[in-house]
Design an enzyme around this catalytic site. Sequence first.
Site, PDB file in Angstrom:
ATOM      1  N   THR A  17     -10.737 -73.568 -46.069  1.00  0.00           N
ATOM      2  CA  THR A  17     -11.698 -74.601 -45.701  1.00  0.00           C
ATOM      3  C   THR A  17     -12.933 -73.940 -45.100  1.00  0.00           C
ATOM      4  OG1 THR A  17     -11.925 -76.732 -44.599  1.00  0.00           O
ATOM      5  CG2 THR A  17     -10.582 -75.103 -43.462  1.00  0.00           C
ATOM      6  N   LYS A  67     -15.026 -71.110 -48.249  1.00  0.00           N
ATOM      7  CA  LYS A  67     -14.756 -71.449 -49.645  1.00  0.00           C
ATOM      8  C   LYS A  67     -15.502 -70.547 -50.645  1.00  0.00           C
ATOM      9  CE  LYS A  67     -13.380 -76.259 -49.032  1.00  0.00           C
ATOM     10  NZ  LYS A  67     -13.607 -77.654 -49.431  1.00  0.00           N
ATOM     11  N   GLU A  97     -11.736 -72.992 -64.461  1.00  0.00           N
ATOM     12  CA  GLU A  97     -13.065 -73.452 -64.908  1.00  0.00           C
ATOM     13  C   GLU A  97     -13.731 -74.288 -63.818  1.00  0.00           C
ATOM     14  OE1 GLU A  97     -15.257 -72.849 -67.361  1.00  0.00           O
ATOM     15  OE2 GLU A  97     -13.757 -71.280 -67.669  1.00  0.00           O
ATOM     16  N   ASN A 121     -10.768 -73.805 -52.942  1.00  0.00           N
ATOM     17  CA  ASN A 121     -10.028 -74.287 -51.762  1.00  0.00           C
ATOM     18  C   ASN A 121      -8.541 -73.946 -51.845  1.00  0.00           C
ATOM     19  OD1 ASN A 121      -8.869 -76.159 -53.498  1.00  0.00           O
ATOM     20  ND2 ASN A 121      -9.055 -77.852 -52.063  1.00  0.00           N
ATOM     21  N   ASP A 168     -10.310 -80.289 -54.773  1.00  0.00           N
ATOM     22  CA  ASP A 168     -10.999 -81.414 -54.116  1.00  0.00           C
ATOM     23  C   ASP A 168     -11.351 -82.521 -55.112  1.00  0.00           C
ATOM     24  OD1 ASP A 168     -10.947 -80.272 -51.569  1.00  0.00           O
ATOM     25  OD2 ASP A 168     -12.789 -79.155 -51.927  1.00  0.00           O
ATOM     26  N   GLY A 207     -21.867 -78.379 -50.949  1.00  0.00           N
ATOM     27  CA  GLY A 207     -20.581 -77.886 -51.456  1.00  0.00           C
ATOM     28  C   GLY A 207     -19.629 -79.015 -51.811  1.00  0.00           C
ATOM     29  N   ALA A 208     -19.590 -80.057 -50.985  1.00  0.00           N
ATOM     30  CA  ALA A 208     -18.644 -81.155 -51.215  1.00  0.00           C
ATOM     31  C   ALA A 208     -18.956 -81.874 -52.528  1.00  0.00           C
ATOM     32  CB  ALA A 208     -18.691 -82.135 -50.045  1.00  0.00           C
ATOM     33  N   ASN A 212     -30.049 -86.705 -53.805  1.00  0.00           N
ATOM     34  CA  ASN A 212     -30.017 -85.836 -52.620  1.00  0.00           C
ATOM     35  C   ASN A 212     -31.364 -85.832 -51.925  1.00  0.00           C
ATOM     36  OD1 ASN A 212     -28.426 -84.080 -51.005  1.00  0.00           O
ATOM     37  ND2 ASN A 212     -29.659 -82.355 -51.731  1.00  0.00           N
ATOM     38  N   SER A 244     -34.210 -80.641 -55.409  1.00  0.00           N
ATOM     39  CA  SER A 244     -33.964 -79.426 -56.214  1.00  0.00           C
ATOM     40  C   SER A 244     -32.481 -79.048 -56.228  1.00  0.00           C
ATOM     41  CB  SER A 244     -34.798 -78.262 -55.667  1.00  0.00           C
ATOM     42  OG  SER A 244     -34.474 -78.047 -54.310  1.00  0.00           O
TER      43      SER A 244
HETATM   44  P1  ATR Z   1     -20.863 -79.762 -47.485  1.00  0.00           P
HETATM   45  O1  ATR Z   1     -20.060 -78.535 -47.726  1.00  0.00           O
HETATM   46  O2  ATR Z   1     -20.219 -80.758 -46.532  1.00  0.00           O
HETATM   47  O3  ATR Z   1     -21.322 -80.398 -48.727  1.00  0.00           O
HETATM   48  P2  ATR Z   1     -23.504 -78.717 -47.171  1.00  0.00           P
HETATM   49  O4  ATR Z   1     -23.305 -77.798 -48.312  1.00  0.00           O
HETATM   50  O5  ATR Z   1     -24.222 -78.233 -45.947  1.00  0.00           O
HETATM   51  O6  ATR Z   1     -22.132 -79.265 -46.628  1.00  0.00           O
HETATM   52  O7  ATR Z   1     -24.250 -80.031 -47.727  1.00  0.00           O
HETATM   53  C1  ATR Z   1     -24.544 -81.120 -46.918  1.00  0.00           C
HETATM   54  C2  ATR Z   1     -25.097 -82.266 -47.779  1.00  0.00           C
HETATM   55  O8  ATR Z   1     -25.331 -83.404 -46.963  1.00  0.00           O
HETATM   56  C3  ATR Z   1     -26.425 -81.943 -48.446  1.00  0.00           C
HETATM   57  O9  ATR Z   1     -26.509 -82.667 -49.653  1.00  0.00           O
HETATM   58  C4  ATR Z   1     -27.422 -82.476 -47.401  1.00  0.00           C
HETATM   59  O10 ATR Z   1     -28.705 -82.777 -47.926  1.00  0.00           O
HETATM   60  P3  ATR Z   1     -29.784 -81.602 -48.158  1.00  0.00           P
HETATM   61  O11 ATR Z   1     -29.331 -80.823 -49.350  1.00  0.00           O
HETATM   62  O12 ATR Z   1     -31.075 -82.285 -48.367  1.00  0.00           O
HETATM   63  O13 ATR Z   1     -29.745 -80.783 -46.891  1.00  0.00           O
HETATM   64  C5  ATR Z   1     -26.724 -83.739 -47.007  1.00  0.00           C
HETATM   65  N1  ATR Z   1     -27.101 -84.277 -45.693  1.00  0.00           N
HETATM   66  C6  ATR Z   1     -26.679 -83.846 -44.485  1.00  0.00           C
HETATM   67  N2  ATR Z   1     -27.168 -84.618 -43.482  1.00  0.00           N
HETATM   68  C7  ATR Z   1     -27.943 -85.569 -44.089  1.00  0.00           C
HETATM   69  C8  ATR Z   1     -28.722 -86.671 -43.613  1.00  0.00           C
HETATM   70  N3  ATR Z   1     -28.820 -86.958 -42.312  1.00  0.00           N
HETATM   71  N4  ATR Z   1     -29.373 -87.417 -44.527  1.00  0.00           N
HETATM   72  C9  ATR Z   1     -29.286 -87.145 -45.845  1.00  0.00           C
HETATM   73  N5  ATR Z   1     -28.568 -86.122 -46.361  1.00  0.00           N
HETATM   74  C10 ATR Z   1     -27.904 -85.352 -45.488  1.00  0.00           C
END
Ligand code: ATR
Length: 271
Positions: free
Chosen positions: A61, A65, A77, A86, A101, A128-129, A149, A153
């Site tokens: 976790t 990862k 794949e 994971n 996941d 990542g999620a 998002n 990008s």
């Molecule tokens: P995880 O592994 O949980 O996916 P991460 O890779 O840091 O963690 O990704 C977090 C995601 O939540 C991203 O899509 C992030 O948006 P950005 O790519 O623009 O940073 C999004 N996120 C986190 N807090 C947010 C908020 N308050 N409003 C909108 N998007 C948010």
Amino acid sequence: MKQFRVFGNPIAQSKSPSIHQQFAVQTALMMNYESELVELEQFDIAVKKLIANEGKGANVTAPFKEQAFALCDELSERAKLAGAVNTLIFSNGLIYGDTTDGLGLVNDLLRHHVQLKASKILLLGAGGAAKGVVQSLLEQFPQSLTIANRTLSKAEAIAEQYPKADVSAITFEDTEHLVFDIIINATSAGLSGASLPISDQTIKNADTCYDMVYGTESTAFLKQAKLLRVDNIIDGLGMLVGQAAESFYLWNNIRPDVEPVLMSLRAELNQ
Ligand code: ATR
């Protein structure tokens, strides 16, 4: 006895040991599964130590990862597309990596009788999620998968990985004018209590709102969906148990029953 671990930092909060112990009892398998706090520079060493001590597999976790992905000799794949792992399987001196996941999410949606085939799915987030579940969602043949998002990008980069499928990237503002059947929140906004700029109308149009986050309280996204009386409102607890079940299957070739484990975790959460 076969040894299994979940590696993370932090790790004290992990429910994986409890889940896997319940699976082991259910399937009458002798296995020892523990959580292990790993220092940031020590991940590879922790894995090698486990292998040397009757380790058969591990879950990984945050924040390891991607490191786990880099350490593997062979990758599924799904793991290649996610760029993250994971689940580690140790076999014949090799480290095999997979990510469960996405299957955990899909199985949970199907368990709730959510129709994925031919559906219009909106995935919120491109971290990542989100990346980890795209391939599994596409395997269910939705009509379209749209990734929204804050940083466009990042969503575009994921969409480009799937040139053969109907995957597109948009901003949160763009969601306003579109209609979706299923909205899945894969942002980490729920963890901080932050709300997302998704309009009431977009949420109202959906049959299902799913948040990968779970907790004693609903996320702002699920609260919004509740107020708007969306039919299916689901948090990520079932996904958590589902991804564990798929890891358990990869290690032991037996698929445990998620239902009783989910019920006991839900009861714990509601205490
Ligand atoms: P995880 O592994 O949980 O996916 P991460 O890779 O840091 O963690 O990704 C977090 C995601 O939540 C991203 O899509 C992030 O948006 P950005 O790519 O623009 O940073 C999004 N996120 C986190 N807090 C947010 C908020 N308050 N409003 C909108 N998007 C948010």
